[in-house]
Design an enzyme around this catalytic site. Sequence first.
Site, PDB file in Angstrom:
ATOM      1  CD  GLN A 170      -2.623   1.140   2.648  1.00  0.00           C
ATOM      2  OE1 GLN A 170      -2.025   1.318   3.701  1.00  0.00           O
ATOM      3  NE2 GLN A 170      -3.923   0.941   2.602  1.00  0.00           N
ATOM      4  N   GLY A 171       0.821   1.980  -1.083  1.00  0.00           N
ATOM      5  CA  GLY A 171       1.623   3.209  -1.191  1.00  0.00           C
ATOM      6  C   GLY A 171       0.751   4.431  -1.029  1.00  0.00           C
TER       7      GLY A 171
ATOM      8  CB  SER B 131       3.683  -2.878   5.372  1.00  0.00           C
ATOM      9  OG  SER B 131       3.488  -1.939   6.401  1.00  0.00           O
TER      10      SER B 131
ATOM     11  CD  GLU C  96      -5.728  -0.131   7.041  1.00  0.00           C
ATOM     12  OE1 GLU C  96      -4.556  -0.481   7.169  1.00  0.00           O
ATOM     13  OE2 GLU C  96      -6.057   0.966   6.551  1.00  0.00           O
TER      14      GLU C  96
ATOM     15  CB  SER D 114       2.171   7.063   4.396  1.00  0.00           C
ATOM     16  OG  SER D 114       1.094   6.509   5.094  1.00  0.00           O
TER      17      SER D 114
HETATM   18  C1  LIG Z   1       4.078  -0.380  11.237  1.00  0.00           C
HETATM   19  C2  LIG Z   1       3.508   0.602  10.270  1.00  0.00           C
HETATM   20  C3  LIG Z   1       3.129   0.168   9.014  1.00  0.00           C
HETATM   21  C4  LIG Z   1       2.642   1.066   8.087  1.00  0.00           C
HETATM   22  N1  LIG Z   1       2.319   0.594   6.850  1.00  0.00           N
HETATM   23  C5  LIG Z   1       1.920   1.472   5.904  1.00  0.00           C
HETATM   24  C6  LIG Z   1       1.684   1.041   4.574  1.00  0.00           C
HETATM   25  O1  LIG Z   1       1.832  -0.134   4.259  1.00  0.00           O
HETATM   26  N2  LIG Z   1       1.317   1.946   3.645  1.00  0.00           N
HETATM   27  C7  LIG Z   1       1.129   3.245   3.972  1.00  0.00           C
HETATM   28  O2  LIG Z   1       0.759   4.014   3.098  1.00  0.00           O
HETATM   29  N3  LIG Z   1       1.336   3.721   5.220  1.00  0.00           N
HETATM   30  C8  LIG Z   1       1.742   2.859   6.197  1.00  0.00           C
HETATM   31  N4  LIG Z   1       1.984   3.320   7.461  1.00  0.00           N
HETATM   32  C9  LIG Z   1       1.893   4.744   7.720  1.00  0.00           C
HETATM   33  C10 LIG Z   1       0.789   5.174   8.658  1.00  0.00           C
HETATM   34  O3  LIG Z   1      -0.448   5.133   8.006  1.00  0.00           O
HETATM   35  C11 LIG Z   1       1.161   6.586   9.131  1.00  0.00           C
HETATM   36  O4  LIG Z   1       2.305   6.472   9.934  1.00  0.00           O
HETATM   37  C12 LIG Z   1       0.054   7.240   9.918  1.00  0.00           C
HETATM   38  O5  LIG Z   1      -1.055   7.523   9.108  1.00  0.00           O
HETATM   39  C13 LIG Z   1       0.534   8.523  10.594  1.00  0.00           C
HETATM   40  O6  LIG Z   1       1.196   9.388   9.724  1.00  0.00           O
HETATM   41  P1  LIG Z   1       2.634   9.993  10.110  1.00  0.00           P
HETATM   42  O7  LIG Z   1       3.500   8.868  10.456  1.00  0.00           O
HETATM   43  O8  LIG Z   1       3.045  10.898   9.029  1.00  0.00           O
HETATM   44  O9  LIG Z   1       2.401  10.822  11.426  1.00  0.00           O
HETATM   45  P2  LIG Z   1       1.849  12.327  11.503  1.00  0.00           P
HETATM   46  O10 LIG Z   1       0.633  12.453  10.678  1.00  0.00           O
HETATM   47  O11 LIG Z   1       2.940  13.282  11.292  1.00  0.00           O
HETATM   48  O12 LIG Z   1       1.401  12.382  13.030  1.00  0.00           O
HETATM   49  C14 LIG Z   1       2.304  12.690  14.102  1.00  0.00           C
HETATM   50  C15 LIG Z   1       1.480  12.902  15.359  1.00  0.00           C
HETATM   51  O13 LIG Z   1       0.610  14.009  15.160  1.00  0.00           O
HETATM   52  C16 LIG Z   1      -0.728  13.636  15.420  1.00  0.00           C
HETATM   53  N5  LIG Z   1      -1.627  14.336  14.513  1.00  0.00           N
HETATM   54  C17 LIG Z   1      -1.509  14.542  13.190  1.00  0.00           C
HETATM   55  N6  LIG Z   1      -2.568  15.162  12.697  1.00  0.00           N
HETATM   56  C18 LIG Z   1      -3.403  15.376  13.719  1.00  0.00           C
HETATM   57  C19 LIG Z   1      -4.693  15.964  13.855  1.00  0.00           C
HETATM   58  N7  LIG Z   1      -5.376  16.455  12.810  1.00  0.00           N
HETATM   59  N8  LIG Z   1      -5.256  15.972  15.066  1.00  0.00           N
HETATM   60  C20 LIG Z   1      -4.598  15.466  16.148  1.00  0.00           C
HETATM   61  N9  LIG Z   1      -3.404  14.908  16.084  1.00  0.00           N
HETATM   62  C21 LIG Z   1      -2.810  14.852  14.876  1.00  0.00           C
HETATM   63  C22 LIG Z   1      -0.750  12.143  15.166  1.00  0.00           C
HETATM   64  O14 LIG Z   1      -1.808  11.520  15.864  1.00  0.00           O
HETATM   65  C23 LIG Z   1       0.601  11.723  15.679  1.00  0.00           C
HETATM   66  O15 LIG Z   1       0.537  11.530  17.070  1.00  0.00           O
HETATM   67  C24 LIG Z   1       2.496   2.420   8.417  1.00  0.00           C
HETATM   68  C25 LIG Z   1       2.858   2.855   9.695  1.00  0.00           C
HETATM   69  C26 LIG Z   1       3.366   1.976  10.607  1.00  0.00           C
HETATM   70  C27 LIG Z   1       3.766   2.473  11.956  1.00  0.00           C
END
Ligand SMILES: Cc1cc2nc3c(=O)[nH]c(=O)nc-3n(C[C@H](O)[C@H](O)[C@H](O)COP(=O)(O)OP(=O)(O)OC[C@H]3O[C@@H](n4cnc5c(N)ncnc54)[C@H](O)[C@@H]3O)c2cc1C
Lengths: 360, 389
Positions: B128-129, B163, B246, B131
């Site tokens: 899944q691409g 992932s 999901e 993020s």
């Molecule tokens: C093990 C793992 C597997 C993953 N696999 C995939 C995958 O296969 N494909 C894929 O596309 N993505 C994947 N992801 C990505 C995942 O979907 C993102 O990490 C997640 O959506 C959060 O985005 P970010 O990491 O950019 O954090 P950010 O969005 O930067 O968030 C950082 C912090 O800010 C908070 N925050 C952000 N916006 C708000 C808001 N509006 N209100 C309140 N708080 C907020 C968040 O809750 C968090 O605590 C994976 C992540 C993990 C950890």
Amino acid sequence: MDFRLDDDQLALQAGMRQLLERCFPRERLREVVDAQELRGVQRGGRQGDRQGDRQVVQGSQDFRGASTGWDVGCALWRELGEAGFFSLRLPERDGGVGLGMPEAVLLFEEAGRALVPGPLVATHLAAGLVPGAAEGTRVVTALTGPGMAEHLGAADSVLLLDGAGARVMATDGGTGPRVLDARPVQSVDPLTPLYAVQELPSPALTHLTAGGDGGRLRSEATLLTAAQQLGSALRTLDMAVLHAGTRRQFGRPIGSFQAVQHLCARMLVRAEIARSGVYAASLTMAGCDIAGAKLLADEAAVRNARDCLQVHGGMGFTWDADVHLHLKRAWLRREQWRTPAAAEEELAAGLLAGDGYGAA
Amino acid sequence: MDLTCTEEEEDFRQRLRAWLADALPRLPPAPSPADWPARRAYDCSWQRALYDAGYAGLHWPADAGGQGATPAQHLIFLEETELAGAPYVGANFVGLLHAGPTIAAEGTAAQRARWLPPILRGEEVWCQGFSEPEAGSDLASLRTRATRDGDAYVVTGSKIWTSHAEVADWCELLVRTDGSAPRHRGISWLALPMDAPGVTVRPLRTLAGSAEFAEVHLDEVRVPLSYRVGAENDGWRVTMVTLSFERGTAFAGEVVACRRTLARLAVKAKENGRWDDPVLRRRLGRLSAEFTALWRLVQWNVSAAGHALRNGGSGVPGTGGSVFKLRYSQARQELYDTAAEVLGPASLDAAEEWTAQRLSSLSYTIAAGTSQIQQNIIAERILGLPGGR
Ligand SMILES: Cc1cc2nc3c(=O)[nH]c(=O)nc-3n(C[C@H](O)[C@H](O)[C@H](O)COP(=O)(O)OP(=O)(O)OC[C@H]3O[C@@H](n4cnc5c(N)ncnc54)[C@H](O)[C@@H]3O)c2cc1C
């Protein structure tokens, strides 16, 4: 599997809500509560001498005492009786409604939502055991052992559920406190008078009622109490969301602030998880399911009332807001039938015994 | 309200049980968690076995190659496979739970025929691409650009946290096809072949030390227009369908697994004497209530989805999925934190299975929408509170 309320259950739930809106509306609730407040004022402050307190407590908190200015206790009981609240699970041939625990849970959820006072659970359990309970013409309270008895002064009978069987003790004419040598307590919940009971009468003093299975009755009481907690948790969630949507600060509704939103979101999650637990337990009636339902419903009721209070700000700390009534009742129910500690211990033991999980 | 199985459901359960009892002992030994190619091979051979036995794509519609099972049967499947200790969906997670259902719901007949059978047979793995480095929670701000050039899109940008990217054949990719439209209106959903020229995968090391996810760099990658699912610029809506899948049932089987794990933990505590600590014992008891109720919540949500399906709805799990995901992710972390209490100093040994699980549980409140985002969804979409600040 179809784990949803069916049409009949939805209708039952809606019907009960309407009935309570009619026979125990908020104005009625406030009338009773505010009569208490006046007593408090007359008492001359919070630090009144003990003797005086005691008399006031006894006089003012009697479930049907005229001194409260509330003479609706009996009427309410009778209306609930007519609506089948107490006879719900009695077979139709015995004059009951012939429904089961899933339906009873829905009614008690509504009662919890409306903060209906009185020993609802005990009277409901007594239907079929104590003549008049099913019709709501007798008020029945219950005790599982030494501790706090609710509405003892108003009870016509007391169910003693301390053993394998149910014992019934007649306490007509407000003799309950005297017969049980109970000390009135200044109850934290203005609508639930409490009496401290040191000792239950010896089995020789009361007759054993045939067919009363103490274990089953205690389980049912636990679950029905959990259902009231669930109703309260859902109600405080509604109150918090309503207030958050209307109260404005910094030029916008406080419900647009994320800190407030997340409080409300967590309230919903607590209530929904408790709902799943309570409804499922009403279908399985398994010991671990009931213990878990009570645990989660207690937590939902108490925590949601606390968060609701927080969302209301200074208003939440007043006597006039209903929040404290939910919190105090939730505290009280938490101590009844299965405390969180007891539920957790039971669930822990179940883990080793292999209960409470697997299929179904 | 009814929690009992219909005769048909009970039959289904018994047949599945019998098949599992026969099939599981014939599985090869599970590969080392660090050996991704071996994990892929293992997960795919399990998927093939399910396919041969008629259990692949159980809840997919029949016209997508699925079995058209009811949501209740799907739940029985998740429960029974977990109770029997069957392999987890693993590398096939995205194919079976995101990309596949999306293609089934939104794809053309030709697209379904091309992509769905290999997913069901365990022949092609998807990732899944979504993020990007600058687009996490705020997914709609994604910048990976796709411009038309003849019969193809030319795609340039970076994806992150992908992932299973290293072992995937395809990637469900979100790209921006219209930079001038409002953010949600300029996104499209593409199927990207991972071996296309210009795709570079760089593994990222997780805090557990393993390489579960990767960065995917896209440098002028040509993707045929026919690989777009749904209309151009309609990818956001297409994606939301995937995300509800999901959050709806993807973790349901894990709840059953957690209940089993909890029972094992209780036995462990009894053995090492920690059981005598009432605080710890009560914590274990509380978790039992928690996971039981979470399973009931799944049944509640699935019943609602099933009811909607019977009444002509989509069968896509609703916002109840957010309630479940929020509470489940917390409970899972609590479970493994409690395990560490039971183990005491032994929990500092990273080779301990409990410790590895404790580390992996830390991702649950982040992946698939963080806990804060789930609370935003609940506040705004379920409770109807005014737009957040
Ligand atoms: C093990 C793992 C597997 C993953 N696999 C995939 C995958 O296969 N494909 C894929 O596309 N993505 C994947 N992801 C990505 C995942 O979907 C993102 O990490 C997640 O959506 C959060 O985005 P970010 O990491 O950019 O954090 P950010 O969005 O930067 O968030 C950082 C912090 O800010 C908070 N925050 C952000 N916006 C708000 C808001 N509006 N209100 C309140 N708080 C907020 C968040 O809750 C968090 O605590 C994976 C992540 C993990 C950890």
